[in-house]
Design an enzyme around this catalytic site. Structure first.
Site, mmCIF file in Angstrom:
data_model
loop_
_atom_site.group_PDB
_atom_site.id
_atom_site.type_symbol
_atom_site.label_atom_id
_atom_site.label_comp_id
_atom_site.label_asym_id
_atom_site.label_seq_id
_atom_site.Cartn_x
_atom_site.Cartn_y
_atom_site.Cartn_z
ATOM 1 N N CYS A 184 -7.342 -0.947 0.934
ATOM 2 C CA CYS A 184 -6.363 -1.491 1.867
ATOM 3 C C CYS A 184 -7.119 -1.765 3.168
ATOM 4 C CB CYS A 184 -5.244 -0.482 2.104
ATOM 5 S SG CYS A 184 -4.102 -0.958 3.428
ATOM 6 N N CYS A 188 -5.582 0.772 6.177
ATOM 7 C CA CYS A 188 -5.795 2.224 6.200
ATOM 8 C C CYS A 188 -6.988 2.693 5.365
ATOM 9 C CB CYS A 188 -4.525 2.954 5.757
ATOM 10 S SG CYS A 188 -4.140 2.818 3.997
ATOM 11 N N CYS A 225 0.187 3.157 3.563
ATOM 12 C CA CYS A 225 0.572 2.650 4.889
ATOM 13 C C CYS A 225 1.641 1.564 4.855
ATOM 14 C CB CYS A 225 -0.648 2.168 5.664
ATOM 15 S SG CYS A 225 -1.331 0.600 5.053
ATOM 16 N N CYS A 234 -8.203 -5.121 -10.143
ATOM 17 C CA CYS A 234 -7.745 -4.059 -11.032
ATOM 18 C C CYS A 234 -7.373 -2.861 -10.161
ATOM 19 C CB CYS A 234 -8.872 -3.719 -12.001
ATOM 20 S SG CYS A 234 -8.424 -2.582 -13.290
ATOM 21 N N CYS A 256 0.855 -1.178 0.000
ATOM 22 C CA CYS A 256 0.000 0.000 0.000
ATOM 23 C C CYS A 256 0.896 1.235 0.000
ATOM 24 C CB CYS A 256 -0.915 0.001 1.222
ATOM 25 S SG CYS A 256 -1.950 1.477 1.368
#
Length: 138
Positions: A102, A105, A56, A125, A53
């Site tokens: 995510c 976060c 985070c 995607c 991510c």
């Protein structure tokens, strides 16, 4: 969702996110934006490693599950772990889709579609702006 309204893990304010992310990352991760197809850093990347991510740092996808979907965005047939990616119904733009976020976060990653390859049949995607590739050592 209103611009900048995602607070994710509850530890960062909107202003903290704006400082931590580039303008493009902020627009995608925190405001649900989408980069243009075939424009992101990772759409055609073949480098082995783990995609984390961008907001985070949590591992989200492995290059082992990345494939060329022809969509112009990085596509994966499975997340890094069962609890890495959260899903949410998305009815924006006159469509019914499944948004992927995510799980830590709550940053917007993209969408998942039921038209991917085996073994899952799924296509995660994603936006390159929501990812950070950490190359593997080999």
């Amino acid at each position: 969702m209103p611009e900048g309204s995602k607070t994710g893990d509850g530890k960062k304010s909107d202003e903290d996110w704006r400082r931590a992310l580039s303008p493009e990352q902020y627009a995608v991760c925190r405001c649900g934006g989408t980069e243009a197809p075939f424009s992101g850093e990772y759409w055609n990347t073949k480098t082995k490693g783990t995609y984390h991510c961008a907001a985070c740092g949590v591992p989200l996808f492995s290059s082992d599950t990345k494939y060329d979907s022809g969509s112009g965005w990085p596509s994966f047939w499975a997340p890094f772990s069962e609890d890495a990616v959260a899903e949410k119904r998305d009815t924006s733009h006159g469509m019914i889709r499944t948004e992927i976020l995510c799980a830590k976060c709550e940053s917007h990653l993209g969408h998942v579609f039921p038209d991917g390859p085996p073994p899952t049949g799924l296509r995660y995607c994603t936006n390159s702006a929501s990812l950070k590739l950490v190359p593997s050592g080999d």
